[in-house]
Design an enzyme around this catalytic site. Structure first.
Site, mmCIF file in Angstrom:
data_model
loop_
_atom_site.group_PDB
_atom_site.id
_atom_site.type_symbol
_atom_site.label_atom_id
_atom_site.label_comp_id
_atom_site.label_asym_id
_atom_site.label_seq_id
_atom_site.Cartn_x
_atom_site.Cartn_y
_atom_site.Cartn_z
ATOM 1 N N GLU A 1 0.780 -1.021 -0.177
ATOM 2 C CA GLU A 1 -0.141 0.267 0.043
ATOM 3 C C GLU A 1 1.227 1.216 0.612
ATOM 4 O O GLU A 1 0.571 1.973 -0.768
ATOM 5 C CB GLU A 1 -0.546 -0.035 0.830
ATOM 6 C CG GLU A 1 -1.753 0.894 1.330
ATOM 7 C CD GLU A 1 -3.087 1.266 0.326
ATOM 8 O OE1 GLU A 1 -3.586 -0.071 -0.148
ATOM 9 O OE2 GLU A 1 -3.173 2.337 -0.458
ATOM 10 N N GLU B 1 13.308 10.386 -2.328
ATOM 11 C CA GLU B 1 14.058 9.152 -1.896
ATOM 12 C C GLU B 1 15.974 9.555 -1.689
ATOM 13 O O GLU B 1 16.510 10.408 -1.899
ATOM 14 C CB GLU B 1 14.651 8.514 -3.564
ATOM 15 C CG GLU B 1 13.291 8.655 -4.197
ATOM 16 C CD GLU B 1 12.677 6.971 -2.675
ATOM 17 O OE1 GLU B 1 12.472 5.906 -3.045
ATOM 18 O OE2 GLU B 1 11.429 7.286 -2.622
ATOM 19 N N LYS C 1 5.668 4.056 -9.699
ATOM 20 C CA LYS C 1 4.821 3.955 -9.166
ATOM 21 C C LYS C 1 3.873 3.769 -10.243
ATOM 22 O O LYS C 1 2.467 2.786 -10.505
ATOM 23 C CB LYS C 1 4.295 5.570 -8.056
ATOM 24 C CG LYS C 1 4.863 5.199 -7.526
ATOM 25 C CD LYS C 1 4.635 6.509 -6.703
ATOM 26 C CE LYS C 1 6.364 6.899 -5.482
ATOM 27 N NZ LYS C 1 6.380 8.340 -5.163
HETATM 28 P P1 NDP Z 1 15.518 6.048 4.911
HETATM 29 O O1 NDP Z 1 16.967 6.100 4.022
HETATM 30 O O2 NDP Z 1 15.291 7.100 5.665
HETATM 31 O O3 NDP Z 1 15.826 4.104 5.522
HETATM 32 C C1 NDP Z 1 16.273 2.939 5.239
HETATM 33 C C2 NDP Z 1 17.165 2.789 6.529
HETATM 34 O O4 NDP Z 1 17.335 1.325 6.054
HETATM 35 C C3 NDP Z 1 18.445 3.656 6.663
HETATM 36 O O5 NDP Z 1 18.239 3.888 8.175
HETATM 37 C C4 NDP Z 1 19.106 2.366 6.235
HETATM 38 O O6 NDP Z 1 20.144 2.342 6.966
HETATM 39 C C5 NDP Z 1 18.755 1.337 6.445
HETATM 40 N N1 NDP Z 1 19.010 0.163 5.478
HETATM 41 C C6 NDP Z 1 19.592 0.580 4.517
HETATM 42 N N2 NDP Z 1 20.099 -0.674 3.629
HETATM 43 C C7 NDP Z 1 19.899 -1.917 4.712
HETATM 44 C C8 NDP Z 1 20.364 -3.261 5.236
HETATM 45 N N3 NDP Z 1 21.177 -4.007 3.980
HETATM 46 N N4 NDP Z 1 20.032 -4.126 6.468
HETATM 47 C C9 NDP Z 1 19.239 -3.563 7.249
HETATM 48 N N5 NDP Z 1 19.125 -1.816 6.812
HETATM 49 C C10 NDP Z 1 19.349 -1.121 6.313
HETATM 50 O O7 NDP Z 1 14.635 5.872 3.546
HETATM 51 P P2 NDP Z 1 13.064 5.785 4.112
HETATM 52 O O8 NDP Z 1 12.717 5.565 4.774
HETATM 53 O O9 NDP Z 1 12.588 7.271 3.491
HETATM 54 O O10 NDP Z 1 12.375 4.928 2.511
HETATM 55 C C11 NDP Z 1 12.139 3.411 3.045
HETATM 56 C C12 NDP Z 1 11.718 2.418 1.886
HETATM 57 O O11 NDP Z 1 9.931 2.942 1.217
HETATM 58 C C13 NDP Z 1 12.013 3.296 0.940
HETATM 59 O O12 NDP Z 1 11.638 1.736 -0.844
HETATM 60 C C14 NDP Z 1 11.664 4.361 -0.194
HETATM 61 O O13 NDP Z 1 11.136 4.473 -1.168
HETATM 62 C C15 NDP Z 1 10.242 4.076 0.527
HETATM 63 N N6 NDP Z 1 9.002 5.082 0.864
HETATM 64 C C16 NDP Z 1 9.951 6.105 1.945
HETATM 65 C C17 NDP Z 1 8.421 7.088 1.616
HETATM 66 C C18 NDP Z 1 9.023 8.212 2.236
HETATM 67 O O14 NDP Z 1 8.269 9.719 2.088
HETATM 68 N N7 NDP Z 1 10.205 8.687 2.798
HETATM 69 C C19 NDP Z 1 7.524 7.098 1.266
HETATM 70 C C20 NDP Z 1 6.743 5.950 0.270
HETATM 71 C C21 NDP Z 1 8.211 5.448 0.129
HETATM 72 P P3 NDP Z 1 21.253 3.544 6.956
HETATM 73 O O15 NDP Z 1 21.506 5.051 6.902
HETATM 74 O O16 NDP Z 1 22.591 3.204 7.968
HETATM 75 O O17 NDP Z 1 22.636 3.510 5.703
HETATM 76 N N1 HSE Z 2 10.315 10.022 -2.433
HETATM 77 C C1 HSE Z 2 9.298 10.109 -2.812
HETATM 78 C C2 HSE Z 2 7.862 11.163 -3.491
HETATM 79 C C3 HSE Z 2 8.561 9.453 -1.523
HETATM 80 O O1 HSE Z 2 8.774 12.280 -3.562
HETATM 81 O O2 HSE Z 2 6.659 10.518 -3.994
HETATM 82 C C4 HSE Z 2 7.220 8.911 -1.885
HETATM 83 O O3 HSE Z 2 6.750 7.379 -2.198
#
Ligand code: NDP
Ligand code: HSE
Length: 433
Positions: A130, A191, A206
């Site tokens: 979702e 991202e 998307k």
């Molecule tokens: P972040 O970079 O903030 O978070 C990702 C986290 O995962 C980081 O803390 C990173 O650690 C950790 N990580 C990366 N690789 C590994 C691994 N191999 N093992 C364990 N931990 C790991 O990203 P977001 O939270 O923004 O995004 C997460 C997902 O959600 C992505 O796929 C994104 O496209 C999706 N998404 C994001 C949205 C948003 O608004 N931010 C909205 C919708 C979807 P470290 O930083 O130390 O590398």
């Molecule tokens: N980077 C993405 C955006 C996060 O700005 O819409 C949500 O998928």
């Protein structure tokens, strides 16, 4: 009796932090509503020290995502690491163990959905996504369940919060592109690699997910004609406004004669259309269906808590399926069409905004009109700002509909003319008709 389900969270970043905060805030409410208690059993992240603005028992932490996946106490795996290879590996690992996966990773699903959904089916489990499109908007669920009896005729969406935030701030506050991009990054919208946002790839990911769901076959990424907003000049925002339009980063997916047209680009839309009022990080999608007609989905398209809301709704769905012993009640993706066909972008019929840089001297308009006419492009309106005679002046033309291929050929020809001072800027126009 309240049943407890164990969660393994992979990625404790922006969205992962929101999931932990959401669970801490509303676990009791969720238990009251569903009769299930959701308990974090493992949290995998590489960096344990960064402040996520939320308290977490350090005993839950591991650096090894696979350890969290394999933990016998983990019933549902939540992948929020982002990226490709490591995420693909841990999701495949979880599915192979028969554990349902919740993910927001649109890039991974758009590129490797066929493999992962196939794996889920073979292991009798499911993928929930979702949060992958539209942030907190319950959009995937609407397509998969609420609209299941409808043929989808068209989807038009503002699907990237970062781009919409940038366009809104540039228009309303007259701020430069780079500064508003930095604001979007600081707010957690962008991202990890923001070029995915501004070059249109995230919107294309998307669009691929929506098109695949709507039309029942795996739409390949390379079938999406994609243009981004990098280098967008604010004069085009201003000229568009003068002409009654607003520029929005739009995904357009249409069923035309049983083939799917799919494109992503900054697009002019009429300022009075509801989509033009979608501002900041908000996303909106209009789904045009043969039964219900237009359905408008609107909400925050990115950000910690809104995205976590969508993730948690999936976790509850997965938990319900486990409790009812029916893990594939609503499969993530059902390939119901074997003969799915994509229409090439050159087959599209479009209307355009053209900004030309033309030498201000007699006869030049005539030359441009002749080229456009030769390619079957007719002018609907024209705007020229006054400059000193003999210099290059910006001229903005709004056209009627013509073939996309005709526009490409006409612009190539115009840009090679000696009276033209700079490459022509072109945006498509969407009238939602
Ligand atoms: P972040 O970079 O903030 O978070 C990702 C986290 O995962 C980081 O803390 C990173 O650690 C950790 N990580 C990366 N690789 C590994 C691994 N191999 N093992 C364990 N931990 C790991 O990203 P977001 O939270 O923004 O995004 C997460 C997902 O959600 C992505 O796929 C994104 O496209 C999706 N998404 C994001 C949205 C948003 O608004 N931010 C909205 C919708 C979807 P470290 O930083 O130390 O590398
Ligand atoms: N980077 C993405 C955006 C996060 O700005 O819409 C949500 O998928």
């Amino acid at each position: 009796m309240t049943k407890e389900l164990g969660l393994g969270l992979l990625g404790f970043g922006t969205v992962g932090g929101g999931v932990v905060a959401g669970l801490q805030k509303n676990a009791v409410l969720i238990a009251q509503r569903t009769g299930m208690r959701l308990a974090l059993r493992k949290v995998a992240d590489l960096d344990w020290d960064r402040d996520r603005g939320v308290a977490l028992d350090r005993a839950l932490l591991t650096k090894d995502a696979m350890e969290a996946v394999a933990d016998p106490g983990v019933d549902i795996v939540i992948e929020l690491m982002g990226g490709m290879d490591a995420a693909r590996k841990v999701i495949a690992g979880a599915l192979s163990l028969g554990k349902p996966v919740v993910t927001a990773n649109k890039a991974l699903l758009a590129e490797h959905g066929e493999e992962l959904f196939g794996l889920a089916a073979r292991h009798g489990t499911n993928i929930f996504f979702e949060a992958s499109v539209g942030g907190g908007i319950p959009l995937i669920r609407s397509l998969r369940e609420g609209l299941v009896s409808n043929r989808i005729l068209r989807l038009c969406g503002i699907l990237n919060g970062t781009c919409n935030y940038i366009l809104t701030r540039m228009e309303q506050k007259h701020l430069p592109f780079d500064r508003v991009l930095r604001e979007a990054q600081a707010a957690g919208y962008a991202e990890a690699d923001p070029s995915l946002d501004i070059d249109g790839t995230d919107t294309a990911h998307k669009a691929v997910i929506l098109a695949s769901l709507a039309y029942g076959f795996h739409v390949p990424m390379d079938s999406v004609a994609t243009e981004g907003i990098r280098g967008l000049n604010k004069v085009d925002i201003e000229y568009a406004a003068d002409l009654g339009y607003r520029i929005k980063m739009l995904a357009i997916i249409k069923d035309i004669d049983n083939s799917v047209e799919i494109r992503v680009s900054p697009t002019l839309i009429p300022v009075h259309h509801v989509m033009a009022s979608v501002q900041g990080v908000f996303n909106a999608v209009i789904i045009n269906c043969d039964g219900v007609g237009d359905v408008l989905c609107y909400g925050r398209g990115a950000g910690r808590d809104s995205t976590a809301s969508a993730v948690l709704s999936d976790v509850v769905d997965a938990a319900r399926d486990i409790v009812s012993n029916s893990k594939r009640r609503a499969p993530g993706f059902v390939p119901f069409r074997q003969d799915g066909r994509i229409r090439g972008i050159s087959e599209a019929r479009v209307r355009c905004y053209l900004r030309l840089s033309l030498l201000d001297k007699p006869g030049v308009f005539g030359q441009i009109g002749t080229v456009l006419g030769k390619h079957g492009i007719s002018i609907a309106s024209l705007l020229q700002k006054e400059t000193a005679t003999g210099h290059h002046a910006p001229v903005v033309i709004i056209t009627h509909h013509a073939g996309e291929g005709a526009f490409q050929a006409a612009i190539r020809e115009i840009d090679s003319m000696s009276v033209v001072g700079a490459p022509t800027v072109r945006f498509r126009i969407e009238d939602f008709e």
